[in-house]
Design an enzyme around this catalytic site. Sequence first.
Site, PDB file in Angstrom:
ATOM      1  N   GLU A   1      -0.392  -1.904   5.390  1.00  0.00           N
ATOM      2  CA  GLU A   1       0.598  -1.805   6.476  1.00  0.00           C
ATOM      3  C   GLU A   1       0.505  -0.435   7.124  1.00  0.00           C
ATOM      4  O   GLU A   1       0.616  -0.311   8.338  1.00  0.00           O
ATOM      5  CB  GLU A   1       2.011  -2.050   5.927  1.00  0.00           C
ATOM      6  CG  GLU A   1       3.078  -2.145   7.014  1.00  0.00           C
ATOM      7  CD  GLU A   1       3.499  -0.797   7.567  1.00  0.00           C
ATOM      8  OE1 GLU A   1       3.706  -0.709   8.808  1.00  0.00           O
ATOM      9  OE2 GLU A   1       3.625   0.182   6.799  1.00  0.00           O
ATOM     10  N   GLU A   2       0.292   0.604   6.305  1.00  0.00           N
ATOM     11  CA  GLU A   2       0.259   1.964   6.837  1.00  0.00           C
ATOM     12  C   GLU A   2      -0.885   2.151   7.825  1.00  0.00           C
ATOM     13  O   GLU A   2      -0.754   2.886   8.802  1.00  0.00           O
ATOM     14  CB  GLU A   2       0.138   2.984   5.702  1.00  0.00           C
ATOM     15  CG  GLU A   2       1.326   3.024   4.752  1.00  0.00           C
ATOM     16  CD  GLU A   2       2.616   3.479   5.405  1.00  0.00           C
ATOM     17  OE1 GLU A   2       2.571   3.951   6.564  1.00  0.00           O
ATOM     18  OE2 GLU A   2       3.675   3.363   4.758  1.00  0.00           O
TER      19      GLU A   2
ATOM     20  N   HIS B   1       7.935   8.836   4.162  1.00  0.00           N
ATOM     21  CA  HIS B   1       6.738   9.657   4.360  1.00  0.00           C
ATOM     22  C   HIS B   1       7.009  11.123   4.012  1.00  0.00           C
ATOM     23  O   HIS B   1       6.390  12.035   4.565  1.00  0.00           O
ATOM     24  CB  HIS B   1       6.200   9.528   5.796  1.00  0.00           C
ATOM     25  CG  HIS B   1       5.676   8.167   6.126  1.00  0.00           C
ATOM     26  ND1 HIS B   1       4.569   7.965   6.928  1.00  0.00           N
ATOM     27  CD2 HIS B   1       6.098   6.922   5.755  1.00  0.00           C
ATOM     28  CE1 HIS B   1       4.344   6.654   7.049  1.00  0.00           C
ATOM     29  NE2 HIS B   1       5.263   6.012   6.337  1.00  0.00           N
TER      30      HIS B   1
ATOM     31  N   ASP C   1       0.814  -1.221   0.000  1.00  0.00           N
ATOM     32  CA  ASP C   1       0.000   0.000   0.000  1.00  0.00           C
ATOM     33  C   ASP C   1       0.842   1.263   0.000  1.00  0.00           C
ATOM     34  O   ASP C   1       2.009   1.268   0.382  1.00  0.00           O
ATOM     35  CB  ASP C   1      -0.956   0.002   1.200  1.00  0.00           C
ATOM     36  CG  ASP C   1      -0.223  -0.134   2.533  1.00  0.00           C
ATOM     37  OD1 ASP C   1       0.701  -0.963   2.630  1.00  0.00           O
ATOM     38  OD2 ASP C   1      -0.567   0.594   3.492  1.00  0.00           O
TER      39      ASP C   1
END
Length: 399
Positions: free
Chosen positions: A141-142, A369, A84
Amino acid sequence: MYLDPNSPSIPQALHVGADRFAELRHRIHANPELGADVPHTSQLVAGLLREWGYDVHSVGGHGLVGQLKVGNGTSTIGLRADMDALPMQERTGLPYASQVAGRMHACGHDGHTATLLAAAEHLAATRNFNGTLNLIFQPDEEGLTGAVAMMEDGLFERFPCDGIYAFHNAPGLPLGVAVVQSGPLGGSSDRVTVTFSGRGGHGAMPNLAVDPTLALASTVVALQGIVSRNVAPVDAAVISVGQMQAGTTHNIIPETAMLKLSVRATKPEVRELLETRIREVITHQAASYGVCAEIVYERLVPAICNTPEQTAIARRAVASVLGEERVIQVPPSSQMGSEDFAWMLEKRPGCYFALGNGLGGQWVGCSLHNDGYDFNDKLIPIGAACWVALVEDQLRAEA
């Protein structure tokens, strides 16, 4: 310190296929999908795995397991990659930059997926192992829910694994350097939402109101004393204020004020201590200003904890590719990010490790990020070689 991506420790086939898997990574990067909803990425992965001879199964929505059995060995292994992206706007200017507004592969999951696929093709072609290989491609996962969703759908009951492994790219760590160590790596992740409730009023007559912003401001300061005065100096912990919200204009004292926190720790006992002290501080600060405090404390994910035996296996495999001098250890407090692979490690022994994403070019000072981040394509054959070495070591073919 850099490892040449053309190093002889990397199988020749991985050198030859490096550009092809970089292009595959770019395709995934340009078409990012969020959270548990990754149908196109999942479909792409499934098609390739089937082409190479894997039995492919859907697990937990768009999660996948590609399974390959070779020989009559009873040993099993699981390798996991996340798929993702993140809800943010990309600003890299790359030719393969995200084509979807507000979505970006800013954590390198596109690279993790491409790297595991490169290893998958090689392992299927060479079949130099004896046992069962389970390739786990995980959504969300995020959001820290993908691992749990796959396990709730019977991941380890349907696909037993004697050991499970995952890696993450690490910007700021030289290409060809790895962090592989037993015990804690990163931190747990909890989030706290606090609502202070008082009595609103005119800004010119604060004596007729009960101001919740005072309690909020005092709490922000008081919280910073928890780590410095309640947590042992040798232990790692973080309490970060992520959001404060109160009021609508200059001259109105609001009725409520809201505070959001991110809380992390490397040890379970420190995690418990933080929750206890955070609740106490908030409650007493609110009482001292005559307001009420509603606390919503959410436990998201535990800290990664690598098991000694599987860490030794991973370290041996990674060192066979990179060299012993390039496999290092770091203090647990040096990186407090969280990973929902921790949920899997609570169910199965395993190891989560880091591979350097590099220092130069696109990756200078650009963290995960970040809207300028990109995965280093030169890491794909290096990471794939580590996966191949790990599988061939743990699932050794009979002589």
